[in-house]
Design a protein around this motif. Structure first.
Motif, PDB file in Angstrom:
ATOM      1  N   ALA A  78       5.380  -5.616  36.852  1.00  0.00           N
ATOM      2  CA  ALA A  78       5.560  -7.066  36.904  1.00  0.00           C
ATOM      3  C   ALA A  78       5.865  -7.594  35.509  1.00  0.00           C
ATOM      4  N   ILE A  79       5.121  -7.090  34.511  1.00  0.00           N
ATOM      5  CA  ILE A  79       5.295  -7.543  33.127  1.00  0.00           C
ATOM      6  C   ILE A  79       5.146  -6.346  32.190  1.00  0.00           C
ATOM      7  N   GLN A  80       6.044  -6.264  31.242  1.00  0.00           N
ATOM      8  CA  GLN A  80       5.916  -5.262  30.175  1.00  0.00           C
ATOM      9  C   GLN A  80       6.223  -5.936  28.834  1.00  0.00           C
ATOM     10  N   VAL A  81       5.422  -5.604  27.836  1.00  0.00           N
ATOM     11  CA  VAL A  81       5.626  -6.164  26.499  1.00  0.00           C
ATOM     12  C   VAL A  81       5.549  -5.025  25.492  1.00  0.00           C
ATOM     13  N   GLY A  82       6.555  -4.921  24.629  1.00  0.00           N
ATOM     14  CA  GLY A  82       6.546  -3.873  23.625  1.00  0.00           C
ATOM     15  C   GLY A  82       5.536  -4.120  22.529  1.00  0.00           C
ATOM     16  N   SER A  83       5.414  -5.393  22.101  1.00  0.00           N
ATOM     17  CA  SER A  83       4.535  -5.701  20.984  1.00  0.00           C
ATOM     18  C   SER A  83       3.913  -7.086  21.132  1.00  0.00           C
ATOM     19  N   VAL A  84       2.618  -7.153  20.873  1.00  0.00           N
ATOM     20  CA  VAL A  84       1.884  -8.423  20.867  1.00  0.00           C
ATOM     21  C   VAL A  84       1.154  -8.527  19.532  1.00  0.00           C
ATOM     22  N   ASP A  96     -21.411 -14.402  19.866  1.00  0.00           N
ATOM     23  CA  ASP A  96     -21.418 -15.026  21.187  1.00  0.00           C
ATOM     24  C   ASP A  96     -20.018 -15.437  21.644  1.00  0.00           C
ATOM     25  N   LYS A  97     -19.143 -15.716  20.677  1.00  0.00           N
ATOM     26  CA  LYS A  97     -17.787 -16.145  21.026  1.00  0.00           C
ATOM     27  C   LYS A  97     -16.772 -15.454  20.127  1.00  0.00           C
ATOM     28  N   VAL A  98     -15.812 -14.769  20.740  1.00  0.00           N
ATOM     29  CA  VAL A  98     -14.750 -14.108  19.977  1.00  0.00           C
ATOM     30  C   VAL A  98     -13.713 -15.154  19.587  1.00  0.00           C
ATOM     31  N   ILE A  99     -13.462 -15.273  18.291  1.00  0.00           N
ATOM     32  CA  ILE A  99     -12.497 -16.255  17.804  1.00  0.00           C
ATOM     33  C   ILE A  99     -11.172 -15.562  17.535  1.00  0.00           C
ATOM     34  N   ILE A 100     -10.155 -15.978  18.270  1.00  0.00           N
ATOM     35  CA  ILE A 100      -8.811 -15.414  18.145  1.00  0.00           C
ATOM     36  C   ILE A 100      -7.937 -16.442  17.456  1.00  0.00           C
ATOM     37  N   ARG A 101      -7.445 -16.091  16.288  1.00  0.00           N
ATOM     38  CA  ARG A 101      -6.619 -17.040  15.529  1.00  0.00           C
ATOM     39  C   ARG A 101      -5.278 -17.271  16.223  1.00  0.00           C
ATOM     40  N   TYR A 102      -4.649 -16.178  16.634  1.00  0.00           N
ATOM     41  CA  TYR A 102      -3.380 -16.334  17.339  1.00  0.00           C
ATOM     42  C   TYR A 102      -3.074 -15.102  18.183  1.00  0.00           C
ATOM     43  N   VAL A 103      -2.258 -15.339  19.208  1.00  0.00           N
ATOM     44  CA  VAL A 103      -1.656 -14.275  20.021  1.00  0.00           C
ATOM     45  C   VAL A 103      -0.170 -14.592  20.099  1.00  0.00           C
ATOM     46  N   LYS A 104       0.668 -13.649  19.688  1.00  0.00           N
ATOM     47  CA  LYS A 104       2.114 -13.846  19.720  1.00  0.00           C
ATOM     48  C   LYS A 104       2.752 -12.766  20.591  1.00  0.00           C
ATOM     49  N   VAL A 105       3.185 -13.167  21.770  1.00  0.00           N
ATOM     50  CA  VAL A 105       3.809 -12.242  22.714  1.00  0.00           C
ATOM     51  C   VAL A 105       5.317 -12.325  22.525  1.00  0.00           C
ATOM     52  N   GLU A 106       5.906 -11.259  22.030  1.00  0.00           N
ATOM     53  CA  GLU A 106       7.329 -11.257  21.696  1.00  0.00           C
ATOM     54  C   GLU A 106       8.147 -10.502  22.744  1.00  0.00           C
ATOM     55  N   ALA A 107       9.115 -11.207  23.322  1.00  0.00           N
ATOM     56  CA  ALA A 107      10.102 -10.621  24.246  1.00  0.00           C
ATOM     57  C   ALA A 107       9.491  -9.859  25.421  1.00  0.00           C
ATOM     58  N   PRO A 108       8.616 -10.493  26.200  1.00  0.00           N
ATOM     59  CA  PRO A 108       8.110  -9.808  27.394  1.00  0.00           C
ATOM     60  C   PRO A 108       9.215  -9.628  28.431  1.00  0.00           C
ATOM     61  N   GLU A 109       9.140  -8.537  29.185  1.00  0.00           N
ATOM     62  CA  GLU A 109      10.093  -8.240  30.256  1.00  0.00           C
ATOM     63  C   GLU A 109       9.376  -8.461  31.590  1.00  0.00           C
ATOM     64  N   ILE A 110       9.795  -9.495  32.304  1.00  0.00           N
ATOM     65  CA  ILE A 110       9.167  -9.868  33.575  1.00  0.00           C
ATOM     66  C   ILE A 110      10.110  -9.473  34.707  1.00  0.00           C
ATOM     67  N   ILE A 156       4.372 -17.373  23.573  1.00  0.00           N
ATOM     68  CA  ILE A 156       5.248 -16.408  24.241  1.00  0.00           C
ATOM     69  C   ILE A 156       6.684 -16.811  23.934  1.00  0.00           C
ATOM     70  N   THR A 157       7.442 -15.903  23.335  1.00  0.00           N
ATOM     71  CA  THR A 157       8.828 -16.222  22.973  1.00  0.00           C
ATOM     72  C   THR A 157       9.787 -15.158  23.497  1.00  0.00           C
ATOM     73  N   ASN A 158      11.028 -15.599  23.734  1.00  0.00           N
ATOM     74  CA  ASN A 158      12.125 -14.701  24.136  1.00  0.00           C
ATOM     75  C   ASN A 158      11.805 -13.899  25.393  1.00  0.00           C
ATOM     76  N   ALA A 159      11.153 -14.542  26.330  1.00  0.00           N
ATOM     77  CA  ALA A 159      10.817 -13.865  27.585  1.00  0.00           C
ATOM     78  C   ALA A 159      12.057 -13.724  28.464  1.00  0.00           C
ATOM     79  N   LYS A 160      12.201 -12.550  29.078  1.00  0.00           N
ATOM     80  CA  LYS A 160      13.305 -12.280  29.988  1.00  0.00           C
ATOM     81  C   LYS A 160      12.760 -12.020  31.394  1.00  0.00           C
ATOM     82  N   VAL A 161      13.454 -12.551  32.383  1.00  0.00           N
ATOM     83  CA  VAL A 161      13.083 -12.316  33.783  1.00  0.00           C
ATOM     84  C   VAL A 161      14.193 -11.535  34.456  1.00  0.00           C
ATOM     85  N   HIS A 162      13.865 -10.347  34.934  1.00  0.00           N
ATOM     86  CA  HIS A 162      14.811  -9.526  35.674  1.00  0.00           C
ATOM     87  C   HIS A 162      14.600  -9.805  37.161  1.00  0.00           C
TER      88      HIS A 162
END
Length: 250
Positions: A78-84, A96-110, A156-162
């Motif tokens: 359904a979804i594949q991502v080479g690099s996050v 008690d709480k995991v602090i995530i500064r950022y998540v950058k999902v580049e070019a996912p293949e949907i 999430i950037t440059n996402a492609k939908v097949h």
């Protein structure tokens, strides 16, 4: 009392070594968490090729992220991502709480399989929502509903939908999604749970995917009308009515 001091020093050294060992194993912790909690949320196979997180800065990369399809769908994923790209506050991983500064999902293949009325992406979203709303039945589901997170920035950037050929009348297509951006999630003391975060992300991914597929189908309909205009008014009217009826069924 020298032996007491020696015992204390040995104890402190052991604690430091244990903490250091845990920090150095952040990669394994992240990979295991993704592959355990991910399927509990989505109800499909979730795999991660590798995680590389710096124990000092907390910045790093997740490689080869894979989300499988629900039962009954035939495409490979359904979804594949080479690099996050990710960045966390390292010490928060043990708090008690995991602090995530950022998540950058580049070019996912949907991969979109099915119809506008029923498809693999919408099914995964329904699964995620179900996990969030129901009482947990497993340890992994409990973690998905209780672990506190804070996500300052999710992009999430440059996402492609097949789109599979069956959806577009025998023609396959690759569509582009607009940028998806979420920020300031879980800022309060309660944070946001993995299930809640997954719901927010999948809701936007599904919405933008359906918009893209709908637009492609509409353009195909307009193109078909243009091609057969010379075939007569009745033929054009029938085609336009068929396209209209199709979208009423969504």
């Amino acid at each position: 009392m020298k032996w007491v001091k020696r015992v204390i020093i040995i104890f402190v050294v052991l604690i430091v070594l244990i903490v250091l060992g845990v920090f150095l194993s952040l990669d394994a912790i992240v990979k295991k968490s993704v592959e355990k909690v991910g399927p509990a949320i989505t109800k499909v196979e979730v795999k991660l090729g590798a995680a590389h997180i710096s124990p000092m800065s907390g910045s790093g990369e997740l490689k080869k992220f894979f989300v499988g399809n629900p039962e009954g769908y035939k495409t490979g994923s359904a979804i594949q991502v080479g690099s996050v790209g990710v960045s966390v506050v390292p010490k928060s991983v043990f708090g008690d709480k995991v602090i995530i500064r950022y998540v950058k999902v580049e070019a996912p293949e949907i991969t979109f399989e099915g119809s506008l009325a029923g498809n693999n992406i919408s099914k995964i979203l329904a699964n995620v929502r179900g996990t969030q709303d129901k009482k947990p039945e497993t340890k992994e589901e409990a973690k998905a509903q209780s672990r506190k997170l804070q996500v300052d920035d999710f992009l999430i950037t440059n996402a492609k939908v097949h789109v599979s050929a069956s959806v577009l009348g025998g023609q396959s297509a690759t569509l582009t999604l607009p940028e998806i951006h979420l920020s300031n999630l879980g800022q309060g003391p309660e944070g946001i749970t993995p299930a809640e975060l997954s719901t927010k992300v999948m809701d936007l991914v599904t919405s933008e995917t359906l918009k893209a597929v709908t637009s492609s189908l509409e353009n195909m309909g307009k193109g078909a009308v243009g091609i057969i205009k010379n075939a007569g008014t009745n033929t054009v009217d029938k085609l336009q009515k068929g396209v209209g009826d199709f979208f009423k069924k969504k």
